[in-house]
Enzyme design. Structure first.
Site, PDB file in Angstrom:
ATOM      1  N   HIS A 167      34.708  48.942  36.815  1.00  0.00           N
ATOM      2  CA  HIS A 167      35.433  47.784  36.292  1.00  0.00           C
ATOM      3  C   HIS A 167      36.909  47.943  36.591  1.00  0.00           C
ATOM      4  CE1 HIS A 167      34.949  50.816  33.127  1.00  0.00           C
ATOM      5  NE2 HIS A 167      36.162  50.476  32.710  1.00  0.00           N
ATOM      6  N   HIS A 204      40.568  46.802  35.184  1.00  0.00           N
ATOM      7  CA  HIS A 204      41.289  46.211  34.051  1.00  0.00           C
ATOM      8  C   HIS A 204      42.375  45.277  34.560  1.00  0.00           C
ATOM      9  CE1 HIS A 204      39.907  49.080  30.831  1.00  0.00           C
ATOM     10  NE2 HIS A 204      39.685  49.851  31.876  1.00  0.00           N
TER      11      HIS A 204
END
Ligand code: 5GP
Ligand code: ZN
Length: 138
Positions: free
Chosen positions: A101, A103
């Site tokens: 992922h 951010h």
């Protein structure tokens, strides 16, 4: 491929509801449940890759392209005055969810957040030794 036990696989593929800012056939962008700042979001691939090392080359470009698009849109809507992209790989680097992922962290003048490190003071010799370790000779 999805992994049944992976929470981000389940969120990215819509099995667990999330506050979604964007979705296409390969990615979902969601609001982080423990945000550093107002609007902190995560880009999640719908396929399971543990980290940057596993992320395919073409996905690297797609993720950065999407990050730019989201940063521009979020900055316009939220009125933030800066933006951090943060991406952790491995426990020692602060990764807590083992599904890649990125951010997206909007920054505000008075947000009192500190996404930072203590700078070292390497000499030229040490820098050269590191450069050779990474690049080889000369
Ligand atoms: P990491 O430390 O792995 O780079 O970041 C994981 C991030 O995922 C953290 O910022 C945490 O707040 C967020 N997070 C963990 N579980 C969930 C969840 O179930 N839903 C959402 N939206 N965010 C989560
Ligand atoms: Zn996953």
């Amino acid at each position: 491929m999805k992994e049944e036990a992976c929470i981000f696989c389940r969120i990215a593929n819509g099995e667990i509801p999330s506050k979604t800012l964007y979705e296409d056939e390969k990615y979902r962008v969601i609001l982080d449940l423990g945000p550093a700042t107002r609007g902190h979001a995560l880009i999640l691939p719908k396929d399971h890759y543990k980290n940057l090392y596993e992320l395919p080359e073409d996905a690297c470009g797609e993720v950065m392209h999407l990050a730019k698009k989201m940063a521009v849109r979020m900055t316009g809507k939220l009125g933030c005055s800066g933006f951090n992209l943060v991406q952790n790989n491995g426990e020692c680097a602060g990764q807590t969810v083992m599904h890649f992922h990125l951010h997206l962290i909007p920054r505000y003048e008075d947000d009192h957040q500190n996404i930072n490190w203590v700078p070292g003071k390497p000499g030229q010799e040490e820098l050269e030794e590191i450069r050779k370790t990474i690049c080889g000779q000369p």
